[in-house]
Enzyme design. Structure first.
Site, short mmCIF file in Angstrom:
data_model
loop_
_atom_site.label_atom_id
_atom_site.label_comp_id
_atom_site.label_asym_id
_atom_site.label_seq_id
_atom_site.Cartn_x
_atom_site.Cartn_y
_atom_site.Cartn_z
N ASN A 1 29.10 -22.33 9.10
CA ASN A 1 27.68 -22.22 9.42
C ASN A 1 26.88 -23.18 8.55
OD1 ASN A 1 28.34 -20.46 7.25
ND2 ASN A 1 26.53 -19.23 7.57
N GLU B 1 22.95 -23.85 7.60
CA GLU B 1 21.58 -23.33 7.70
C GLU B 1 20.57 -24.43 7.39
OE1 GLU B 1 21.56 -19.78 5.26
OE2 GLU B 1 22.73 -18.70 6.79
N CYS C 1 25.66 -21.49 13.79
CA CYS C 1 26.78 -20.63 13.39
C CYS C 1 28.07 -21.45 13.28
CB CYS C 1 27.01 -19.54 14.43
SG CYS C 1 25.70 -18.34 14.59
N GLU D 1 30.98 -20.83 14.55
CA GLU D 1 31.71 -20.96 15.81
C GLU D 1 31.18 -22.13 16.62
OE1 GLU D 1 30.31 -18.33 14.46
OE2 GLU D 1 31.17 -16.45 15.15
N CYS E 1 28.32 -13.89 17.27
CA CYS E 1 27.03 -13.48 17.86
C CYS E 1 27.06 -13.76 19.37
CB CYS E 1 25.87 -14.21 17.19
SG CYS E 1 25.68 -15.93 17.72
N CYS F 1 27.19 -17.48 20.45
CA CYS F 1 28.51 -18.09 20.23
C CYS F 1 29.53 -17.58 21.24
CB CYS F 1 28.98 -17.83 18.81
SG CYS F 1 28.03 -18.78 17.60
N1 THU Z 1 26.74 -16.57 11.48
C1 THU Z 1 27.82 -17.30 11.91
O1 THU Z 1 28.04 -18.43 11.47
N2 THU Z 1 28.63 -16.73 12.82
C2 THU Z 1 28.54 -15.46 13.26
O2 THU Z 1 29.35 -15.03 14.06
C3 THU Z 1 27.46 -14.61 12.80
C4 THU Z 1 26.42 -15.26 11.96
C5 THU Z 1 25.88 -17.17 10.46
C6 THU Z 1 24.50 -17.56 10.89
C7 THU Z 1 23.76 -17.56 9.58
O3 THU Z 1 23.98 -18.79 8.91
C8 THU Z 1 24.46 -16.47 8.77
O4 THU Z 1 25.71 -16.25 9.41
C9 THU Z 1 23.69 -15.17 8.69
O5 THU Z 1 23.38 -14.71 9.94
#
Ligand code: THU
Length: 153
Positions: free
Chosen positions: A62, A64, A73, A75, A107, A110
């Site tokens: 991920n 940000e 994310c 994925e 999520c 994804c």
């Molecule tokens: N996140 C992912 O990378 N994958 C997931 O399946 C769930 C959430 C990340 C997004 C964000 O950077 C952090 O987790 C908190 O939500």
């Protein structure tokens, strides 16, 4: 193997060491990718790995952003890396994050993205960084009745 109902669906929670070599390799790639997570805002590190059509593994973390909404994310990072390097068939995926009392499943967004490139139902391995136990599910279990890809030429 301990197959039982998880959330009313047929999924299983298995020990990492009971999984096949391919699944272990995929989870280990997600563990490695998670180390690169750029998540200073949520402090929630996620790694993902996708087994693509030619058998290779493409991973991502991920990423940000200070403006929050541009964040992506793990994925989808892995999926975009795969597609943009010519790998448009997904055979399996692994997601690794750490929540004390639950598995971190992909999520909704994804799930839809993974679904686009899965020709059939594919396994999804959901693990923690020290993956003693792994939730083994599938894209169709996670996203039944997905919006189906539109025809392309
Ligand atoms: N996140 C992912 O990378 N994958 C997931 O399946 C769930 C959430 C990340 C997004 C964000 O950077 C952090 O987790 C908190 O939500």
């Amino acid at each position: 193997m301990n197959i039982h109902e998880v959330n009313g669906k047929h999924e299983s929670v298995q020990n990492f060491c009971e999984l096949g070599k391919d699944a272990q390799e995929l989870i280990n790639a997600a563990i490695e990718a998670r180390k690169f997570s750029y998540s200073p805002y949520s402090k929630f590190k996620v790694g993902a790995a996708i087994r693509v059509g030619d058998g290779s593994i493409i991973s991502g973390c991920n990423v940000e952003n200070a403006a929050y909404s541009p964040s992506i994310c793990a994925e989808r990072t892995a999926a975009c890396k795969a597609i943009s390097t010519g790998h448009s068939e997904f055979k399996a995926a692994a997601v690794v994050a750490f929540q004390q009392d639950s598995f971190t499943t992909p999520c909704g967004v994804c799930r839809q993205v993974l679904s686009e490139f899965a020709k059939e139902d594919i396994p999804i391995y959901v693990a923690k960084p020290s993956p003693v136990r792994v939730l083994v599910t599938s894209i169709k279990s996670l996203l039944p009745h997905s919006f189906v890809p539109l025809p392309t030429d």
